[in-house]
Design an enzyme around this catalytic site. Structure first.
Site, PDB file in Angstrom:
ATOM      1  N   ASP A 123       3.489   3.187 -61.959  1.00 56.86           N
ATOM      2  CA  ASP A 123       3.062   4.206 -61.001  1.00 56.86           C
ATOM      3  C   ASP A 123       1.561   4.072 -60.793  1.00 56.86           C
ATOM      4  O   ASP A 123       0.844   3.611 -61.686  1.00 56.86           O
ATOM      5  CB  ASP A 123       3.386   5.609 -61.520  1.00 56.86           C
ATOM      6  CG  ASP A 123       4.874   5.920 -61.486  1.00 56.86           C
ATOM      7  OD1 ASP A 123       5.589   5.312 -60.667  1.00 56.86           O
ATOM      8  OD2 ASP A 123       5.312   6.775 -62.266  1.00 56.86           O
ATOM      9  N   ASP A 142       8.965   5.384 -55.101  1.00 59.01           N
ATOM     10  CA  ASP A 142       9.184   6.836 -55.144  1.00 59.01           C
ATOM     11  C   ASP A 142       8.988   7.451 -53.757  1.00 59.01           C
ATOM     12  O   ASP A 142       9.732   8.354 -53.359  1.00 59.01           O
ATOM     13  CB  ASP A 142       8.212   7.502 -56.124  1.00 59.01           C
ATOM     14  CG  ASP A 142       8.385   7.017 -57.552  1.00 59.01           C
ATOM     15  OD1 ASP A 142       9.507   6.613 -57.919  1.00 59.01           O
ATOM     16  OD2 ASP A 142       7.389   7.064 -58.299  1.00 59.01           O
TER      17      ASP A 142
END
Length: 165
Positions: A123, A142
């Site tokens: 991330d 995401d």
């Protein structure tokens, strides 16, 4: 036998590898150029930060013993299989629904790839208000999943309003 790719939602399946490739490229760039937990402030509401997420959304099960990666990969592959089956049975004129499915599949495969190859998801996007209220880190996969979910909700609302649309 009807042409599956032209007459069904599979017509939009090209979006899935595009999402996957963009996700891989952005994660590669982060890994190449940033140390883990290094922060680059872009502006007053956006940072790029290299984060290793062993959990799911919002770090759910982050501190589990490692079994969660296998669970999340199995869930992602099952959801992808189901969405691809639905996509095959979705008429090509249902563009919003087809695009939603393809975005979700591309994002799910991007994060599943990370889990299989690295044991965690990379991330890097962190939204915040000045130095306060940081949103948990996320990535392009995401974002594709979230956009696909939003499109699904919009499609459900529009279909409820006009079931012949």
């Amino acid at each position: 036998m009807p042409n599956t790719f032209n007459q069904t939602g599979w017509r939009y399946l090209w979006l899935t590898p595009v999402v996957w490739i963009l996700d891989r490229y952005t994660k590669w760039a982060v890994v190449e150029h940033l140390d883990v937990y290094q922060v680059v402030q872009i502006n007053s509401f956006l940072n790029i930060t290299h984060v290793l997420n062993r959990g799911a959304a919002f770090g759910f099960l982050h501190s589990a013993e490692g079994w969660q990666s296998y669970l999340f990969v199995i869930i992602a592959l099952a959801v992808c299989a189901l969405l691809l089956w639905w996509l095959k049975h979705t008429p090509a004129n249902q563009v919003r629904l087809s695009v939603a499915f393809c975005l979700i599949v591309g994002g799910a495969l991007g994060n599943a790839y990370d889990r299989v190859m690295f044991g965690h998801v990379i991330d890097f996007i962190v939204l915040h208000h000045q130095h306060y209220e940081h949103w948990p880190a996320f990535n392009l996969a995401d974002s594709a999943i979230a956009l696909g979910a939003i499109l699904l909700i919009i499609d459900m609302i529009k279909f409820k309003e006009d079931p012949h649309a």
